[in-house]
Design an enzyme around this catalytic site. Structure first.
Site, PDB file in Angstrom:
ATOM      1  CG  HIS A   1      -3.795  -3.419   3.054  1.00  0.00           C
ATOM      2  ND1 HIS A   1      -2.827  -2.923   3.910  1.00  0.00           N
ATOM      3  CD2 HIS A   1      -4.324  -2.347   2.411  1.00  0.00           C
ATOM      4  CE1 HIS A   1      -2.791  -1.602   3.801  1.00  0.00           C
ATOM      5  NE2 HIS A   1      -3.685  -1.226   2.900  1.00  0.00           N
TER       6      HIS A   1
ATOM      7  CB  CYS B   1      -0.991  -0.017   1.156  1.00  0.00           C
ATOM      8  SG  CYS B   1      -2.363   1.122   0.890  1.00  0.00           S
TER       9      CYS B   1
ATOM     10  CD  GLU C   1      -1.642  -5.852   5.512  1.00  0.00           C
ATOM     11  OE1 GLU C   1      -1.263  -6.148   4.365  1.00  0.00           O
ATOM     12  OE2 GLU C   1      -2.254  -4.792   5.776  1.00  0.00           O
TER      13      GLU C   1
END
Ligand code: MN
Length: 235
Positions: A213, A107, A215
């Site tokens: 994202h 990001c 994660e």
């Protein structure tokens, strides 16, 4: 095998002086086999020592980049700017890239790395990027929800992460994006509206940058394809 130490950049609140980071980043590094080490912005002179001692670097999400780093004045739609983090991370990128150690950028990290390598950004997609098929890049949904698709480009490291796939779905929490890719970088994934969703450096051993994202998928069984590839490169 020895677990690699992974430097993780974090948020810094300029008014309260509080550091913070979403646990999903450190959980993802840990689950993929690395030891997360949170990086503070205490002393810019420490970047070379960090680059030398740590085995890989994760540049995380956060506030907008100061557009002066790519030679532009701020447009009205730009978000908050964090000079302490901008200045430190730009110096850290330069120090890390001298070592050739692996980099995963997510990001803001994706945007930061592109700028640090000589590329530019769209400061605000919704006021600056005019296409008829513009999609929503700031989803209002749980962070693990995959709200829009991206097309994967063949013959990229990203494509190796998702073997046999030409399209995947991702989450989306950005109003900025890469405009011009840095020299030596190639497009790795693109949203249907043309927004660059992932890129990678061809002139560096391992530098993958994702606009989404990954994660946030750490609780899923297949979450960590990208993190696993990154941590493997750090060993
Ligand atoms: Mn998006």
């Amino acid at each position: 095998m020895k677990k690699p130490l992974i430097g993780v950049t974090i948020n810094f609140d300029e008014s309260t002086f509080v550091y913070s980071v979403n646990q999903t980043y450190v959980k993802s590094v840990s689950k993929a086999g690395g030891i997360p080490v949170l990086i503070s912005y205490a002393n810019e002179e420490d970047v070379a020592a960090l680059a030398k001692r740590l085995d890989g670097f994760l540049f995380t999400g956060g506030p907008d980049m100061d557009p002066s780093f790519f030679g532009e004045e701020p447009v009205p739609g730009i978000g908050s700017i964090n000079p302490t983090r901008d200045n430190y991370e730009m110096k850290l990128v330069a120090a890390v890239m001298k070592t050739g150690k692996p980099i995963l950028a997510i990001c803001r990290g994706c945007q930061l790395l592109n700028v640090a390598c000589g590329g530019t950004l769209i400061q605000d997609i919704y006021s600056q990027y005019k296409v008829d098929n513009l999609i929503k890049h700031v989803q209002v949904a749980p962070r693990w929800h995959k709200s829009h698709s991206v097309n994967l480009m063949p013959n990229t490291k990203f494509n190796e992460v998702f073997p046999g796939k030409t399209t995947i779905k991702v989450n989306s929490y950005h109003h900025q994006a890469i405009k011009e890719l840095a020299p030596g970088w190639i497009l790795a994934a693109q949203a249907p509206d043309g927004i660059i969703e992932a890129a990678e450096a061809t002139n560096y051993p391992f530098l993958l940058a994702a606009q989404w994202h990954p994660e946030c998928f750490f609780e899923f069984t297949d979450f960590d394809l990208l993190f696993k590839k990154f941590i493997k490169a750090c060993k």
